[in-house]
Design a protein around this motif. Structure first.
Motif, short mmCIF file in Angstrom:
data_model
loop_
_atom_site.label_atom_id
_atom_site.label_comp_id
_atom_site.label_asym_id
_atom_site.label_seq_id
_atom_site.Cartn_x
_atom_site.Cartn_y
_atom_site.Cartn_z
N SER A 150 1.04 -1.03 -0.14
CA SER A 150 0.07 0.11 -0.01
C SER A 150 0.85 1.28 -0.01
O SER A 150 0.65 2.33 -0.54
N LEU A 151 1.97 1.45 0.66
CA LEU A 151 3.02 2.51 0.63
C LEU A 151 3.84 2.36 -0.57
O LEU A 151 3.66 3.56 -1.27
N ARG A 152 3.99 1.41 -1.31
CA ARG A 152 4.18 1.47 -2.84
C ARG A 152 3.33 2.17 -3.84
O ARG A 152 3.69 2.95 -4.56
N SER A 153 2.14 1.73 -3.46
CA SER A 153 0.89 2.13 -4.39
C SER A 153 0.91 3.77 -4.26
O SER A 153 0.80 4.47 -5.20
N VAL A 154 0.72 4.25 -3.01
CA VAL A 154 0.76 5.40 -2.63
C VAL A 154 2.20 6.60 -3.20
O VAL A 154 1.98 7.69 -3.54
N THR A 155 3.22 5.72 -3.04
CA THR A 155 4.31 6.56 -3.74
C THR A 155 4.32 6.57 -4.98
O THR A 155 4.84 7.53 -5.47
N GLU A 156 3.79 5.79 -5.88
CA GLU A 156 3.72 5.82 -7.15
C GLU A 156 2.69 6.83 -7.69
O GLU A 156 2.89 7.60 -8.53
N GLU A 157 1.40 6.85 -6.93
CA GLU A 157 0.62 7.81 -7.18
C GLU A 157 1.00 9.18 -6.96
O GLU A 157 0.91 10.29 -7.87
N ALA A 158 1.93 9.53 -5.91
CA ALA A 158 2.57 10.78 -5.55
C ALA A 158 3.43 10.94 -6.81
O ALA A 158 3.59 12.39 -7.28
N ALA A 159 4.33 10.22 -7.25
CA ALA A 159 5.21 10.38 -8.30
C ALA A 159 4.24 10.88 -9.69
O ALA A 159 4.73 11.79 -10.44
N PHE A 160 3.33 10.11 -9.68
CA PHE A 160 2.47 10.31 -10.92
C PHE A 160 1.78 11.95 -10.84
O PHE A 160 1.74 12.42 -11.79
N LYS A 161 1.55 12.13 -9.43
CA LYS A 161 1.12 13.83 -9.49
C LYS A 161 2.06 14.66 -9.30
O LYS A 161 1.79 15.90 -9.25
N GLY A 162 3.39 14.34 -9.30
CA GLY A 162 4.39 15.31 -9.28
C GLY A 162 4.75 15.73 -7.88
O GLY A 162 5.22 17.01 -7.61
N VAL A 163 4.43 15.07 -6.92
CA VAL A 163 4.76 15.59 -5.36
C VAL A 163 5.48 14.42 -4.68
O VAL A 163 5.55 13.38 -5.25
N ASP A 164 6.16 15.02 -3.78
CA ASP A 164 6.90 13.87 -2.78
C ASP A 164 6.03 13.68 -1.67
O ASP A 164 5.54 14.13 -0.92
N VAL A 165 6.44 12.33 -1.19
CA VAL A 165 5.95 11.69 -0.02
C VAL A 165 6.79 11.98 1.16
O VAL A 165 8.00 12.02 0.89
N ASP A 166 6.15 12.59 2.33
CA ASP A 166 7.02 13.01 3.36
C ASP A 166 7.70 11.81 4.36
O ASP A 166 6.65 11.11 4.75
N ALA A 167 8.75 11.53 4.17
CA ALA A 167 9.24 10.16 4.87
C ALA A 167 8.73 10.21 6.44
O ALA A 167 8.78 11.17 7.11
N GLY A 168 8.22 8.93 6.86
CA GLY A 168 7.55 8.65 7.96
C GLY A 168 6.30 9.41 8.23
O GLY A 168 5.57 9.11 9.44
N SER A 169 5.62 9.70 7.38
CA SER A 169 4.08 10.40 7.38
C SER A 169 3.22 9.08 7.23
O SER A 169 2.05 9.35 7.44
N GLU A 170 3.70 8.08 7.04
CA GLU A 170 2.57 7.15 6.56
C GLU A 170 1.99 6.55 7.72
O GLU A 170 2.42 6.33 8.73
N SER A 171 0.40 6.39 7.70
CA SER A 171 -0.27 5.65 8.72
C SER A 171 -1.22 4.69 7.97
O SER A 171 -1.39 4.77 6.98
N PHE A 172 -1.61 3.48 8.79
CA PHE A 172 -1.93 2.50 7.96
C PHE A 172 -3.29 2.17 8.93
O PHE A 172 -3.24 2.22 9.89
N ALA A 173 -4.53 1.57 7.99
CA ALA A 173 -5.67 1.29 8.55
C ALA A 173 -5.76 -0.34 7.80
O ALA A 173 -5.60 -0.35 6.76
N VAL A 174 -6.21 -1.18 8.72
CA VAL A 174 -6.69 -2.54 8.38
C VAL A 174 -8.06 -2.74 8.52
O VAL A 174 -8.56 -2.43 9.68
N SER A 175 -8.61 -3.21 7.54
CA SER A 175 -10.30 -3.61 7.77
C SER A 175 -10.49 -4.66 6.84
O SER A 175 -9.86 -4.96 5.99
N HIS A 176 -11.76 -5.21 7.27
CA HIS A 176 -12.41 -6.31 6.17
C HIS A 176 -13.53 -5.64 5.53
O HIS A 176 -14.42 -4.96 6.35
N ARG A 177 -13.67 -6.10 4.52
CA ARG A 177 -14.61 -5.62 3.50
C ARG A 177 -15.18 -6.81 2.67
O ARG A 177 -14.65 -7.54 2.32
N PRO A 178 -16.49 -6.71 2.36
CA PRO A 178 -17.09 -7.72 1.57
C PRO A 178 -16.33 -7.72 0.15
O PRO A 178 -15.72 -6.51 -0.47
#
Length: 97
Positions: free
Chosen positions: A31-59
């Motif tokens: 998921s971090l790799r996914s958001v990092t790729e999205e950020a690069a596509f949008k021309g912005v940088d991910v702030d190192a250490g800013s990541e937070s994760f949520a885990v859930s179950h969905r149908p």
């Protein structure tokens, strides 16, 4: 000074595997790799250490059936900086603009 915003990244897995050693860590990294790729596509940088994760179950599919298969969803939210980052807002299931 660069502006700040947020983006979301996602990874999907099987709930039955979540207790296997390293499985959730693998999904978090995906998921971090996914958001990092999205950020690069949008021309912005991910702030190192800013990541937070949520885990859930969905149908797995929208269903009214009680026996619908579930999936494990891992969401990574990060702060991004750069030109136009203030227009990026990771919200709900998608990255809002």
């Amino acid at each position: 000074m660069d502006s700040q915003g947020t983006l979301l990244g996602w990874a999907f897995g099987k709930p039955g595997h979540q207790h296997q050693p390293g499985y959730l860590d693998q999904l978090k990294a995906e998921s971090l790799r996914s958001v990092t790729e999205e950020a690069a596509f949008k021309g912005v940088d991910v702030d190192a250490g800013s990541e937070s994760f949520a885990v859930s179950h969905r149908p797995a599919f929208p269903s009214t059936s009680e026996d619908a298969e579930e999936m494990l969803v891992v969401r990574c939210r990060v702060t991004v900086t750069g030109p136009g980052a203030d227009k990026l807002h990771g919200e709900g299931p998608m990255n809002g603009l």
